[in-house]
Write a protein that holds these residues in place. Structure first.
Motif, PDB file in Angstrom:
ATOM      1  N   LEU A  85     110.522  74.053   8.293  1.00  0.00           N
ATOM      2  CA  LEU A  85     109.646  73.095   8.959  1.00  0.00           C
ATOM      3  C   LEU A  85     109.793  73.207  10.472  1.00  0.00           C
ATOM      4  N   TRP A  86     111.026  73.268  10.935  1.00  0.00           N
ATOM      5  CA  TRP A  86     111.302  73.338  12.369  1.00  0.00           C
ATOM      6  C   TRP A  86     110.686  74.596  12.986  1.00  0.00           C
ATOM      7  N   ASN A  87     110.772  75.713  12.253  1.00  0.00           N
ATOM      8  CA  ASN A  87     110.271  76.994  12.757  1.00  0.00           C
ATOM      9  C   ASN A  87     108.799  77.236  12.424  1.00  0.00           C
ATOM     10  N   ARG A  88     108.162  76.245  11.830  1.00  0.00           N
ATOM     11  CA  ARG A  88     106.753  76.325  11.413  1.00  0.00           C
ATOM     12  C   ARG A  88     106.508  77.518  10.486  1.00  0.00           C
ATOM     13  N   ASP A  89     107.468  77.758   9.625  1.00  0.00           N
ATOM     14  CA  ASP A  89     107.351  78.791   8.601  1.00  0.00           C
ATOM     15  C   ASP A  89     106.738  78.124   7.374  1.00  0.00           C
ATOM     16  N   TYR A  90     105.413  78.017   7.374  1.00  0.00           N
ATOM     17  CA  TYR A  90     104.704  77.240   6.375  1.00  0.00           C
ATOM     18  C   TYR A  90     104.962  77.735   4.955  1.00  0.00           C
ATOM     19  N   ALA A  91     104.842  79.033   4.758  1.00  0.00           N
ATOM     20  CA  ALA A  91     105.084  79.585   3.426  1.00  0.00           C
ATOM     21  C   ALA A  91     106.548  79.424   3.039  1.00  0.00           C
ATOM     22  N   GLY A  92     107.437  79.510   4.007  1.00  0.00           N
ATOM     23  CA  GLY A  92     108.866  79.379   3.752  1.00  0.00           C
ATOM     24  C   GLY A  92     109.262  78.017   3.219  1.00  0.00           C
ATOM     25  N   VAL A  93     108.514  76.978   3.601  1.00  0.00           N
ATOM     26  CA  VAL A  93     108.806  75.632   3.109  1.00  0.00           C
ATOM     27  C   VAL A  93     108.712  75.624   1.583  1.00  0.00           C
ATOM     28  N   ASN A  94     107.625  76.169   1.068  1.00  0.00           N
ATOM     29  CA  ASN A  94     107.446  76.205  -0.380  1.00  0.00           C
ATOM     30  C   ASN A  94     108.441  77.140  -1.046  1.00  0.00           C
ATOM     31  N   THR A  95     108.680  78.284  -0.430  1.00  0.00           N
ATOM     32  CA  THR A  95     109.635  79.240  -0.992  1.00  0.00           C
ATOM     33  C   THR A  95     111.020  78.612  -1.086  1.00  0.00           C
ATOM     34  N   ALA A  96     111.445  77.936  -0.019  1.00  0.00           N
ATOM     35  CA  ALA A  96     112.761  77.300  -0.015  1.00  0.00           C
ATOM     36  C   ALA A  96     112.825  76.170  -1.041  1.00  0.00           C
TER      37      ALA A  96
END
Length: 196
Positions: A85-96
Motif C-alpha cells: 500500500l505504501w509503495n502503491r504496488d496495487y497488484a502486490g496488495v492482492n498478492t500479499a
C-alpha cells in the motif's frame, strides 16, 4: 488483559471500529505496565490498513519490538500488505493478501479488507478516467483481466471488446441548490403578498 471488545468487533465485523479500539486498549495496557504477549498485533495492524491509515500502521509497525516482528509470521504478512500500500504496488496488495494462509481470526477480516480496498481503488479510477484499458484496471485492482471486466460491467461500466477498453460510468453529480438570503427574502415577500 481483556480483549473481549476486540473479539466482539471482529465477530460483529465492525472492522472500522477496530483501529481506534486497539489503540485505546494498547494505551491502557501500556499505562498499567502489563505485558503485551497476548496482544493481537496482526489485527491491530490490519485495522489501520483497513481504514487506510498508513501513517498509523507504519508507526505501529516501527514501535513493535524486533522479537515480535520475527516470531509472528501472520504479523509479517500483514505488514507486507502495508508495504505494498505504501509503495502503491496495487497488484502486490492482492498478492500479499492472498499469498498467506490466514488464521481464523483474520481470514474474514482480510476478505473484508480486500473488498474495501477494491471499492476504494474502483472509486478512484471512476473519478480519474473516462476510458481505461482492461489491463490497466486489472493492474490497479490486482485482479485478473476477466475478473476485473466482470467487476467493472457489474458496476455499470461498458466494455469495448475489440479495443479492450472500458468506458467509465460516472456517478450522477448531485447538485445542491444553495439558498442565499436574497432568495429567501424574495420567497418570503412572495408568500406574504399571496396571503394578503
Amino acid at each position: 488483559m481483556d480483549l473481549s471488545a476486540v473479539q466482539a468487533a471482529l465477530s460483529d465485523k465492525s472492522y472500522s471500529a477496530l483501529a481506534p479500539l486497539c489503540d485505546e486498549l494498547l494505551l491502557q495496557v501500556a499505562a498499567k505496565g502489563a505485558i503485551t504477549d497476548e496482544w493481537p498485533y496482526s489485527v491491530h495492524l490490519l485495522a489501520h490498513l483497513y481504514i487506510n491509515d498508513l501513517n498509523s500502521a507504519r508507526f505501529f509497525w516501527k514501535s513493535l519490538p524486533q522479537e515480535v516482528k520475527d516470531t509472528r509470521p501472520e504479523l509479517a504478512a500483514v505488514w507486507r500488505i502495508g508495504q505494498c500500500l505504501w509503495n502503491r504496488d496495487y497488484a502486490g496488495v492482492n498478492t500479499a493478501a492472498q499469498g498467506f494462509e490466514w488464521g481464523p481470526d483474520l481470514a474474514d477480516f482480510i476478505t473484508a479488507f480486500l473488498e474495501s480496498y477494491r471499492q476504494r481503488i474502483f472509486k478512484l479510477l471512476t473519478s480519474a478516467y473516462s476510458t481505461i484499458s482492461v489491463a490497466d484496471v486489472a493492474h490497479f485492482m490486482g485482479m485478473s483481466e476477466e475478473d476485473v471486466t466482470n467487476y467493472a460491467v457489474q458496476n455499470s461500466w461498458s466494455l469495448d471488446a475489440a479495443t479492450g477498453m472500458l468506458t467509465v460510468k460516472k456517478p450522477k453529480a448531485q447538485t445542491n441548490q444553495k439558498l442565499d438570503s436574497s432568495k429567501l427574502q424574495r420567497l418570503t415577500e412572495c408568500v406574504f403578498h399571496l396571503e394578503h
